[in-house]
Scaffold this active site. Structure first.
Site, PDB file in Angstrom:
ATOM      1  NE  ARG A  65      -3.756  -0.007   0.670  1.00 22.23           N
ATOM      2  CZ  ARG A  65      -4.550  -0.531  -0.258  1.00 22.23           C
ATOM      3  NH1 ARG A  65      -4.635   0.040  -1.446  1.00 22.23           N
ATOM      4  NH2 ARG A  65      -5.242  -1.621  -0.033  1.00 22.23           N
ATOM      5  NE  ARG A  91      -1.694  -5.287  -6.759  1.00 24.45           N
ATOM      6  CZ  ARG A  91      -2.605  -4.559  -6.131  1.00 24.45           C
ATOM      7  NH1 ARG A  91      -2.356  -3.299  -5.793  1.00 24.45           N
ATOM      8  NH2 ARG A  91      -3.800  -5.056  -5.848  1.00 24.45           N
ATOM      9  CG  HIS A 160      -2.413   2.236  -8.159  1.00 28.58           C
ATOM     10  ND1 HIS A 160      -2.461   2.976  -6.999  1.00 28.58           N
ATOM     11  CD2 HIS A 160      -3.649   1.722  -8.302  1.00 28.58           C
ATOM     12  CE1 HIS A 160      -3.663   2.905  -6.469  1.00 28.58           C
ATOM     13  NE2 HIS A 160      -4.404   2.170  -7.243  1.00 28.58           N
ATOM     14  CG  ASP A 204     -12.021   4.426  -7.473  1.00 26.49           C
ATOM     15  OD1 ASP A 204     -12.304   3.335  -6.941  1.00 26.49           O
ATOM     16  OD2 ASP A 204     -11.130   4.561  -8.335  1.00 26.49           O
ATOM     17  CD  GLU A 262      -4.539   4.891  -9.436  1.00 28.19           C
ATOM     18  OE1 GLU A 262      -4.898   3.968 -10.199  1.00 28.19           O
ATOM     19  OE2 GLU A 262      -5.144   5.168  -8.382  1.00 28.19           O
TER      20      GLU A 262
HETATM   21  O1  TA6 Z   1      -6.931   2.965  -8.562  1.00 26.48           O
HETATM   22  C1  TA6 Z   1      -8.045   3.065  -7.721  1.00 26.48           C
HETATM   23  C2  TA6 Z   1      -8.400   1.660  -7.229  1.00 26.48           C
HETATM   24  O2  TA6 Z   1      -8.854   0.848  -8.276  1.00 26.48           O
HETATM   25  C3  TA6 Z   1      -9.426   1.820  -6.115  1.00 26.48           C
HETATM   26  O3  TA6 Z   1     -10.690   1.339  -6.508  1.00 26.48           O
HETATM   27  C4  TA6 Z   1      -8.813   1.012  -4.959  1.00 26.48           C
HETATM   28  O4  TA6 Z   1      -9.266  -0.309  -5.015  1.00 26.48           O
HETATM   29  C5  TA6 Z   1      -7.329   1.163  -5.260  1.00 26.48           C
HETATM   30  O5  TA6 Z   1      -7.242   1.020  -6.672  1.00 26.48           O
HETATM   31  C6  TA6 Z   1      -6.417   0.255  -4.494  1.00 26.48           C
HETATM   32  O6  TA6 Z   1      -6.540  -1.061  -4.943  1.00 26.48           O
HETATM   33  P1  TA6 Z   1      -5.729  -2.203  -4.115  1.00 26.48           P
HETATM   34  O7  TA6 Z   1      -6.038  -3.498  -4.804  1.00 26.48           O
HETATM   35  O8  TA6 Z   1      -4.267  -1.853  -4.211  1.00 26.48           O
HETATM   36  O9  TA6 Z   1      -6.222  -2.103  -2.715  1.00 26.48           O
END
Ligand code: TA6
Length: 289
Positions: A65, A91, A160, A204, A262
């Protein structure tokens, strides 16, 4: 890799979890071989530009994260199989360190990942990925995606990027005025962005845009600039209060301190690559005071 320049050391920050620690006059950074994950980038004279959750899980097979996760070969949930990991699988794969270059103004690191029997169980196609990260006063991450299969295939993906901000409710996000966007379950119908994007709720959004974005971090006293190429979609995300509580690897009160902008091939910006063909997805981050 046997030889590393003096400004780079490789250490395991958890069992079987090697991270390149880069200490260069222009910047410090950390890149994990797990996911080819840029975990930190702090240019000289600045504070951290990439946000990393203090509760990020550092173990093989678990997404991290923060930093710049590489979402590929699909963005978001898998289109038809909920058992497959969100944002694809690269990833959480171990990438190979392929090249390192130390120059006066920057360090460049190249990591690679190719399809194998395990990836083919998740996605039945052959591919080769190379991520080149250039770290200095700016940061550039360039993902070259090659189709090494005998048939064309279609992908979506993202660099991301999690950005550190002083207070997300005071950020002003410019560059998307007049751009169409969709917002998944929050508002699936296509809408147009009027003026700058502000964050006053969960956001989002997939914007259909190939433009650079500027994040004026008013509370942090700086502007973060996100340029890109190979991408006609930009995702802006902040989980806000309720979603933050549902994310076990993010403190409930962390959402004001980061914003994701992103560089993506997401939504209608899916990319089809012929056999032997390449696609390059590139993001470049700069700080302006
Ligand atoms: O990029 C936005 C997103 O798709 C959100 O919907 C949220 O799920 C975020 O990515 C993080 O995703 P993750 O799978 O890393 O928790």
């Amino acid at each position: 890799m046997s030889f590393l320049p003096d400004c780079i050391t490789q250490t395991d920050i958890a069992p079987g979890y090697p991270v390149l620690e880069i200490k260069h006059p222009a910047a410090v950074a950390r890149i994990a071989l797990h996911g080819a994950h840029v975990m930190e980038w702090t240019p000289a004279g600045e504070h951290a530009v990439l946000y990393m959750s203090p509760e990020a899980v550092i173990e093989r097979g678990t997404p991290v994260r923060g930093g710049i996760p590489i979402c590929w070969p699909w963005f978001g949930p898998h289109a038809s199989d909920g058992a497959k990991p969100a944002h694809g699988f690269v990833r959480t794969e171990m990438w190979k360190l392929e090249e390192v270059l130390a120059a006066k103004d920057r360090v460049e690191v190249v990591l690679g990942l190719a399809s194998n029997d395990a990836t083919r169980t998740l996605w039945p196609h052959d591919f080769a990925l190379r991520l080149r990260v250039s770290i200095g006063a700016d940061l550039e991450a360039s993902l070259v995606i090659r189709n090494t299969d005998t048939q064309a295939w279609t992908m979506t993906g993202a660099l991301h990027t999690y950005l550190c901000v002083g207070d997300v409710t005071k950020t002003v996000i410019r560059g998307l005025h007049g751009t169409p966007f969709v917002e998944g379950r929050l508002s699936p119908e296509k809408r147009l962005q009027h003026g700058p994007v502000v964050i006053d709720r969960e956001v989002d959004r997939i914007y259909i845009s190939d433009a650079a974005v500027e994040v004026e971090d008013v509370a942090g006293g700086r502007t973060l600039i996100i340029e890109k190429s190979g991408s006609r979609s930009t995702v802006v995300w902040n989980p806000w209060i309720e979603k933050s509580k549902r994310l076990s690897d993010l403190p409930d009160d962390a959402y004001p301190r980061f914003l994701c902008v992103e560089t993506t091939n997401a939504g209608e910006d899916a990319i089809t690559i012929p056999p032997g063909g390449d696609h390059r997805l590139l993001t470049r981050l700069r700080v302006r005071r």
